[in-house]
Scaffold this motif. Sequence first.
Motif, PDB file in Angstrom:
ATOM      1  N   HIS A 115       0.819  -1.215   0.000  1.00 41.77           N
ATOM      2  CA  HIS A 115       0.000   0.000   0.000  1.00 41.77           C
ATOM      3  C   HIS A 115       0.856   1.270   0.000  1.00 41.77           C
ATOM      4  O   HIS A 115       0.551   2.228  -0.706  1.00 41.77           O
ATOM      5  N   VAL A 116       1.929   1.253   0.774  1.00 42.80           N
ATOM      6  CA  VAL A 116       2.731   2.465   0.964  1.00 42.80           C
ATOM      7  C   VAL A 116       4.022   2.462   0.140  1.00 42.80           C
ATOM      8  O   VAL A 116       4.701   3.487   0.040  1.00 42.80           O
ATOM      9  N   GLY A 117       4.355   1.334  -0.476  1.00 41.09           N
ATOM     10  CA  GLY A 117       5.671   1.175  -1.080  1.00 41.09           C
ATOM     11  C   GLY A 117       6.073   2.224  -2.092  1.00 41.09           C
ATOM     12  O   GLY A 117       7.231   2.641  -2.152  1.00 41.09           O
ATOM     13  N   MET A 118       5.136   2.667  -2.933  1.00 33.48           N
ATOM     14  CA  MET A 118       5.450   3.644  -3.974  1.00 33.48           C
ATOM     15  C   MET A 118       5.027   5.066  -3.599  1.00 33.48           C
ATOM     16  O   MET A 118       5.128   5.981  -4.424  1.00 33.48           O
ATOM     17  N   ALA A 119       4.577   5.259  -2.360  1.00 35.14           N
ATOM     18  CA  ALA A 119       4.065   6.581  -1.975  1.00 35.14           C
ATOM     19  C   ALA A 119       5.150   7.645  -2.063  1.00 35.14           C
ATOM     20  O   ALA A 119       4.920   8.750  -2.568  1.00 35.14           O
TER      21      ALA A 119
ATOM     22  N   LEU B  46      15.112 -10.464   6.794  1.00 33.78           N
ATOM     23  CA  LEU B  46      15.192  -9.103   7.317  1.00 33.78           C
ATOM     24  C   LEU B  46      15.631  -8.143   6.213  1.00 33.78           C
ATOM     25  O   LEU B  46      16.479  -8.469   5.387  1.00 33.78           O
ATOM     26  N   GLY B  47      15.055  -6.969   6.218  1.00 35.91           N
ATOM     27  CA  GLY B  47      15.345  -5.972   5.196  1.00 35.91           C
ATOM     28  C   GLY B  47      14.363  -5.996   4.046  1.00 35.91           C
ATOM     29  O   GLY B  47      14.423  -5.132   3.155  1.00 35.91           O
ATOM     30  N   ARG B  48      13.444  -6.971   4.050  1.00 39.18           N
ATOM     31  CA  ARG B  48      12.467  -7.065   2.959  1.00 39.18           C
ATOM     32  C   ARG B  48      11.606  -5.805   2.889  1.00 39.18           C
ATOM     33  O   ARG B  48      11.379  -5.258   1.806  1.00 39.18           O
ATOM     34  N   PHE B  49      11.112  -5.328   4.023  1.00 37.15           N
ATOM     35  CA  PHE B  49      10.244  -4.136   4.035  1.00 37.15           C
ATOM     36  C   PHE B  49      10.991  -2.944   3.451  1.00 37.15           C
ATOM     37  O   PHE B  49      10.479  -2.240   2.569  1.00 37.15           O
ATOM     38  N   GLN B  50      12.210  -2.716   3.933  1.00 35.23           N
ATOM     39  CA  GLN B  50      12.982  -1.565   3.457  1.00 35.23           C
ATOM     40  C   GLN B  50      13.267  -1.659   1.961  1.00 35.23           C
ATOM     41  O   GLN B  50      13.357  -0.632   1.282  1.00 35.23           O
ATOM     42  N   SER B  51      13.395  -2.872   1.443  1.00 34.95           N
ATOM     43  CA  SER B  51      13.759  -3.039   0.033  1.00 34.95           C
ATOM     44  C   SER B  51      12.612  -2.737  -0.916  1.00 34.95           C
ATOM     45  O   SER B  51      12.847  -2.481  -2.105  1.00 34.95           O
ATOM     46  N   ILE B  52      11.369  -2.779  -0.422  1.00 33.45           N
ATOM     47  CA  ILE B  52      10.217  -2.567  -1.316  1.00 33.45           C
ATOM     48  C   ILE B  52       9.385  -1.348  -0.930  1.00 33.45           C
ATOM     49  O   ILE B  52       8.272  -1.174  -1.424  1.00 33.45           O
ATOM     50  N   VAL B  53       9.925  -0.517  -0.041  1.00 36.11           N
ATOM     51  CA  VAL B  53       9.246   0.731   0.332  1.00 36.11           C
ATOM     52  C   VAL B  53      10.190   1.902   0.043  1.00 36.11           C
ATOM     53  O   VAL B  53      11.262   2.011   0.642  1.00 36.11           O
ATOM     54  N   HIS B  54       9.791   2.739  -0.911  1.00 33.95           N
ATOM     55  CA  HIS B  54      10.569   3.937  -1.228  1.00 33.95           C
ATOM     56  C   HIS B  54      10.515   4.883  -0.029  1.00 33.95           C
ATOM     57  O   HIS B  54       9.487   4.992   0.638  1.00 33.95           O
ATOM     58  N   PRO B  55      11.612   5.573   0.311  1.00 35.74           N
ATOM     59  CA  PRO B  55      11.588   6.495   1.447  1.00 35.74           C
ATOM     60  C   PRO B  55      10.417   7.473   1.366  1.00 35.74           C
ATOM     61  O   PRO B  55      10.160   8.077   0.316  1.00 35.74           O
TER      62      PRO B  55
ATOM     63  N   GLU C  80      14.398   0.585  10.974  1.00 38.66           N
ATOM     64  CA  GLU C  80      14.877  -0.522  11.801  1.00 38.66           C
ATOM     65  C   GLU C  80      16.142  -1.152  11.219  1.00 38.66           C
ATOM     66  O   GLU C  80      16.356  -1.147  10.003  1.00 38.66           O
ATOM     67  N   ASP C  81      16.946  -1.717  12.083  1.00 38.57           N
ATOM     68  CA  ASP C  81      18.145  -2.431  11.656  1.00 38.57           C
ATOM     69  C   ASP C  81      17.733  -3.661  10.849  1.00 38.57           C
ATOM     70  O   ASP C  81      17.029  -4.536  11.347  1.00 38.57           O
ATOM     71  N   ALA C  82      18.176  -3.707   9.605  1.00 39.40           N
ATOM     72  CA  ALA C  82      17.780  -4.800   8.722  1.00 39.40           C
ATOM     73  C   ALA C  82      18.823  -5.897   8.640  1.00 39.40           C
ATOM     74  O   ALA C  82      18.739  -6.785   7.792  1.00 39.40           O
TER      75      ALA C  82
ATOM     76  N   ASP D  53       8.543 -21.839   4.770  1.00 38.95           N
ATOM     77  CA  ASP D  53       7.981 -20.581   4.288  1.00 38.95           C
ATOM     78  C   ASP D  53       7.989 -19.606   5.462  1.00 38.95           C
ATOM     79  O   ASP D  53       7.048 -19.539   6.244  1.00 38.95           O
ATOM     80  N   ALA D  54       9.089 -18.849   5.587  1.00 40.74           N
ATOM     81  CA  ALA D  54       9.298 -18.030   6.773  1.00 40.74           C
ATOM     82  C   ALA D  54       8.225 -16.974   6.961  1.00 40.74           C
ATOM     83  O   ALA D  54       7.784 -16.720   8.089  1.00 40.74           O
ATOM     84  N   MET D  55       7.778 -16.350   5.868  1.00 40.49           N
ATOM     85  CA  MET D  55       6.768 -15.313   5.998  1.00 40.49           C
ATOM     86  C   MET D  55       5.431 -15.889   6.471  1.00 40.49           C
ATOM     87  O   MET D  55       4.791 -15.370   7.387  1.00 40.49           O
ATOM     88  N   ARG D  56       5.007 -16.981   5.839  1.00 43.03           N
ATOM     89  CA  ARG D  56       3.737 -17.607   6.230  1.00 43.03           C
ATOM     90  C   ARG D  56       3.797 -18.103   7.677  1.00 43.03           C
ATOM     91  O   ARG D  56       2.829 -17.991   8.421  1.00 43.03           O
ATOM     92  N   TYR D  57       4.938 -18.625   8.068  1.00 38.31           N
ATOM     93  CA  TYR D  57       5.116 -19.138   9.430  1.00 38.31           C
ATOM     94  C   TYR D  57       5.015 -17.993  10.447  1.00 38.31           C
ATOM     95  O   TYR D  57       4.388 -18.134  11.497  1.00 38.31           O
ATOM     96  N   SER D  58       5.604 -16.860  10.123  1.00 34.05           N
ATOM     97  CA  SER D  58       5.539 -15.720  11.048  1.00 34.05           C
ATOM     98  C   SER D  58       4.136 -15.129  11.109  1.00 34.05           C
ATOM     99  O   SER D  58       3.671 -14.721  12.184  1.00 34.05           O
ATOM    100  N   LEU D  59       3.439 -15.086   9.967  1.00 35.25           N
ATOM    101  CA  LEU D  59       2.061 -14.594   9.980  1.00 35.25           C
ATOM    102  C   LEU D  59       1.164 -15.507  10.805  1.00 35.25           C
ATOM    103  O   LEU D  59       0.298 -15.034  11.555  1.00 35.25           O
TER     104      LEU D  59
END
Length: 357
Positions: A102-106, A163-172, A133-135, A317-323
Amino acid sequence: MNTPDSIVAAAARHGLHYPCGDPPGPGQVKAVAPGVLWLRMALPSSLQHINLWALEDDDGWTIVDTGIHAPEVVRDWEALLAGPLAGRPVRRVLVTHLHADHVGMAGWLTRRSGGRLWMTRLEYLTTLAMAGEDATELSPDGVAFYRRAGWDDDAIARYGARLGRFQSIVHPLPDSYRRIRDGETLRIGGRDWRVVVGAGHCPEHACLYSEDLRLLISGDQVLPRISSNVSVQPREPDADPLAEWVASLHKLLAAVPSDVLVLPSHNEPFTGLHARLVALEASVLRKLGKLRSALAQPCRVVDLFAALFAGPMTSDDAMRYSLATGETLAHLNYLLNLGEVEAEEDASGVVWYRVSR
């Protein structure tokens, strides 16, 4: 957690319908109401796409949600801005909530267009915190959170690799924004849109309701074919997002009529809002019942996945497991706060749950 009988009966008589037909293709738009265009962006996940919306705003556009920051999404936005949206500048970029799709290209869109970012305060500030956050490694508190849930070393290592996935797909994000508030009326293109804030899926999710158009832009707060993830996060392990989620379902039942066209972030536009809200609450009740039965004997979080989710759940599946971990904890914390469940931490830092004796 009781929905009025009259609403349950009315919802049962009316199912969901999908009146808008096929979705638009890449770089294309589709009109779903006067001055409201449907856009889609690809996602590299099982969801495959996110729906975005362009609202005519006098001589410009208000864009609602943006997609992730990725080369193919940049390409499709460039095609839209040069094609179907050309001739009118983007005046506002309104983001419903903080998740990357939702926010990645904002930040990219606001810098590209000169338009201003509009968000609720908690979503904007939380996005900034997450982006900063520290990625490089999972924090000690994060490791302890997943240990308590019953994760082993392999599961933690697999999650740490993401780790770092969020930062990699969200423009500042831009350094300033325009705050939107629950109950506020926004004037967009000569029409009033009321902000209806929900919680549970995220801290302060903004939906937009137009009484004139009989239209609700629901973001992830109401989806027609799937349920939104409602999770406890490592940064607030004692949170009760499920209580907030159920309260938000009731709020939407009271605030928005059933006959609106709902524009969700995933799947297709639909009618039958109240039927869907009632079904979502019924799903919560069923899961809580299954959890109570499973907790006749002491269980860890990871032991309870089979009671709540279809199919196997593994740390491959690390993401599915964490969700799944976060959502199971949301149900457990809800029952803990009701006094129906008790928890005890063992010597290795793992928490065991069971129904209260």
